[in-house]
Design a protein around this motif. Sequence first.
Motif, PDB file in Angstrom:
ATOM      1  N   LEU A  44      63.746  70.076  78.806  1.00 51.86           N
ATOM      2  CA  LEU A  44      62.795  70.462  77.762  1.00 51.86           C
ATOM      3  C   LEU A  44      61.584  69.536  77.755  1.00 51.86           C
ATOM      4  O   LEU A  44      61.703  68.346  78.020  1.00 51.86           O
ATOM      5  CB  LEU A  44      63.482  70.435  76.392  1.00 51.86           C
ATOM      6  N   PRO A  45      60.403  70.106  77.434  1.00 47.68           N
ATOM      7  CA  PRO A  45      59.193  69.285  77.494  1.00 47.68           C
ATOM      8  C   PRO A  45      59.094  68.287  76.354  1.00 47.68           C
ATOM      9  O   PRO A  45      59.695  68.476  75.290  1.00 47.68           O
ATOM     10  CB  PRO A  45      58.058  70.313  77.392  1.00 47.68           C
ATOM     11  N   GLY A  46      58.321  67.253  76.583  1.00 45.90           N
ATOM     12  CA  GLY A  46      58.101  66.226  75.560  1.00 45.90           C
ATOM     13  C   GLY A  46      57.861  64.900  76.249  1.00 45.90           C
ATOM     14  O   GLY A  46      58.173  64.755  77.434  1.00 45.90           O
ATOM     15  N   PRO A  47      57.342  63.915  75.522  1.00 46.29           N
ATOM     16  CA  PRO A  47      57.108  62.606  76.146  1.00 46.29           C
ATOM     17  C   PRO A  47      58.438  61.970  76.558  1.00 46.29           C
ATOM     18  O   PRO A  47      59.406  62.021  75.788  1.00 46.29           O
ATOM     19  CB  PRO A  47      56.453  61.786  75.024  1.00 46.29           C
ATOM     20  N   ARG A  48      58.464  61.358  77.759  1.00 47.52           N
ATOM     21  CA  ARG A  48      59.724  60.749  78.263  1.00 47.52           C
ATOM     22  C   ARG A  48      60.253  59.689  77.294  1.00 47.52           C
ATOM     23  O   ARG A  48      61.441  59.582  77.058  1.00 47.52           O
ATOM     24  CB  ARG A  48      59.493  60.087  79.629  1.00 47.52           C
ATOM     25  N   LEU A  49      59.314  58.915  76.700  1.00 49.78           N
ATOM     26  CA  LEU A  49      59.751  57.840  75.814  1.00 49.78           C
ATOM     27  C   LEU A  49      60.580  58.399  74.651  1.00 49.78           C
ATOM     28  O   LEU A  49      61.560  57.789  74.224  1.00 49.78           O
ATOM     29  CB  LEU A  49      58.527  57.079  75.275  1.00 49.78           C
ATOM     30  N   ARG A  50      60.194  59.555  74.172  1.00 48.96           N
ATOM     31  CA  ARG A  50      60.926  60.157  73.049  1.00 48.96           C
ATOM     32  C   ARG A  50      62.321  60.627  73.469  1.00 48.96           C
ATOM     33  O   ARG A  50      63.223  60.697  72.650  1.00 48.96           O
ATOM     34  CB  ARG A  50      60.129  61.313  72.446  1.00 48.96           C
ATOM     35  N   PRO A  79      55.538  75.360  72.790  1.00 45.85           N
ATOM     36  CA  PRO A  79      56.237  75.711  71.544  1.00 45.85           C
ATOM     37  C   PRO A  79      57.543  74.962  71.288  1.00 45.85           C
ATOM     38  O   PRO A  79      58.066  75.009  70.180  1.00 45.85           O
ATOM     39  CB  PRO A  79      56.510  77.214  71.699  1.00 45.85           C
ATOM     40  N   ILE A  80      58.108  74.298  72.312  1.00 47.45           N
ATOM     41  CA  ILE A  80      59.301  73.473  72.066  1.00 47.45           C
ATOM     42  C   ILE A  80      58.990  72.057  72.532  1.00 47.45           C
ATOM     43  O   ILE A  80      58.515  71.858  73.646  1.00 47.45           O
ATOM     44  CB  ILE A  80      60.524  73.983  72.868  1.00 47.45           C
ATOM     45  N   VAL A  81      59.267  71.090  71.666  1.00 53.09           N
ATOM     46  CA  VAL A  81      59.013  69.691  72.035  1.00 53.09           C
ATOM     47  C   VAL A  81      60.217  68.842  71.662  1.00 53.09           C
ATOM     48  O   VAL A  81      60.770  68.987  70.563  1.00 53.09           O
ATOM     49  CB  VAL A  81      57.761  69.138  71.294  1.00 53.09           C
ATOM     50  N   GLN A  82      60.601  67.975  72.596  1.00 52.09           N
ATOM     51  CA  GLN A  82      61.670  67.029  72.272  1.00 52.09           C
ATOM     52  C   GLN A  82      61.053  65.850  71.518  1.00 52.09           C
ATOM     53  O   GLN A  82      60.206  65.122  72.035  1.00 52.09           O
ATOM     54  CB  GLN A  82      62.344  66.533  73.564  1.00 52.09           C
ATOM     55  N   LEU A  83      61.504  65.686  70.263  1.00 49.04           N
ATOM     56  CA  LEU A  83      60.927  64.621  69.428  1.00 49.04           C
ATOM     57  C   LEU A  83      61.694  63.313  69.548  1.00 49.04           C
ATOM     58  O   LEU A  83      61.160  62.243  69.287  1.00 49.04           O
ATOM     59  CB  LEU A  83      60.940  65.036  67.947  1.00 49.04           C
ATOM     60  N   GLY A  84      62.983  63.421  69.856  1.00 49.86           N
ATOM     61  CA  GLY A  84      63.829  62.238  69.962  1.00 49.86           C
ATOM     62  C   GLY A  84      64.998  62.585  70.857  1.00 49.86           C
ATOM     63  O   GLY A  84      65.133  63.740  71.284  1.00 49.86           O
TER      64      GLY A  84
END
Length: 486
Positions: A44-50, A79-84
């Motif tokens: 899933l997409p999102g910043p790696r750090l998160r 539309p989908i983001v990994q927040l943590g």
Amino acid sequence: MAGFDDEKRRFSSFQLFAALAGFAASYYLSRVFYHVYFGPLSHLPGPRLRAITGLPAMWTTISGKDHEVIPALHRKYGPIVQLGPNELSFAGGAKAWADIHGPKKGVLPHKDPVFYPSSINGANSLMTAGDAEHSRQRKIMSHAFSERTLKEQEPLLRSWAEKMKTKLAERIATGQEIDIVKFYNCTTFDIMADFLFLQGLDLLQDGEYSPWIKNLFNSLKTATIVLGFRRYSSWINDFIEYYVKNNEQARKAEYEHFRNAAERIDSRWNRAIDRPDPWATFLGSLTREEQHVTASALMVAGTETTATVLSGLTYHLLQNPLAMEKLKEEIRSNLRNFDEVTLENLARLKYTNACLQEGLRLYPPVPSGSRAYQFIPGGTVVGVHHMATYRSPDHFKNPDKFAPERWLGDPEYADDHRDALEPFQTGQRNCLGQNLAWHEMRLLLATVMLHFDISPGPDSKSWIDQKVYILWEKKPMFVCLEEVKV
Ligand code: HEM
């Protein structure tokens, strides 16, 4: 010789400690590595750090920036983001609402117990109830929010709107400054108290908050910071649950809110009144402990929310004088005096309703939405983010523009995804009070627009620069009011 042996023993203890620490660190790092690159959320997409650590999510929440940072992440990643490490945010419009919150027969989104911690007396309100208890309570309470019951309460609602008008007129006469946010809040808190306790809180009387309400507003920031830490680590969460749960000193603000609501519930049953009291039926069907927690919950869910929409909408109308003129023209040409300000007449006003929809879109009262958790994989916290959805150009053309026309068939906005707007949430856990909220918002907005010309006061342009601690940290909004003879 003895010194040499001691040295050797110390050296081998150090080696053992270093080996254990090294082993623990490599175990931790390999778990993180597996989670980030091969785990169930790794695609899933999102910043790696998160994906690695919950620290950025915690920081965003405790710095009050959820409403800016998360929409920006959605604009970058989709539309989908990994927040943590175990938290996903959705902004996919109608499909995301349906997938996460329903309606899906028999499937309830299970609520995240960190976001909805247990109550002070151990009883549950609708907000925290598990599935079976929720359907029992919801069935009991839904009669109180039906159109029929609300119609019965119309005289009560109108009497509070009229009082707001009188108090605003009195304030103009004194020449004192007018913070319209405070007036909206005083009115909605007085109304909810009158429904629940058969007596308002006397806030409108002086246009000021009581110590209870001041304490409530002041406690939101601390509650959000505690929430940020609880979500960051299950250890911190367990620690807080264990040490803070029954510590009255640590939960002072919560206890004070609870006690204020509970005491008034107890005295409502000794009060004689000469008006219909439809809420007696539903409150009387709950246990006394449930009544206490329900009243505590409704004194937040059914008050600040409605006042927030009215405040945000007033801000946008002040920044858009043409829209303000159109709204006044619709209200004043359809309603000649306060007698004609009825729930039925108000529901027919198209531009008024479109302005409220637009107010809900640009300034939703719970900007980040709530967190339900589902099973993708087990325990992942998921939620639809209101602000990210409503400010997305994928769903709304000129998403930051106040444009009530988008709700009225204007061809310029024909491609808008109007079904992405769900400020009251969808499914079995959606807002039970939405009918009441709509009546109250229309009634209070029309009362102001019918009786007053309103223009911006000092600093009103920057009013919107706010932080979010679960709810908007609303600043005072000073306005200039001039009474209109009707
Ligand atoms: C514009 C005003 C309002 C908005 C935008 C709003 C929004 C919401 C949202 C998003 C939820 C879902 C919360 C969650 O699951 O965590 C909710 C739940 C709820 N709201 Fe509202 N609300 C508003 C006004 C009201 C009013 C006036 C009342 C009642 C007097 C009310 C009573 C409730 C209740 C009882 C629930 C829990 C429903 C359940 O879990 O079954 N709300 N509201």
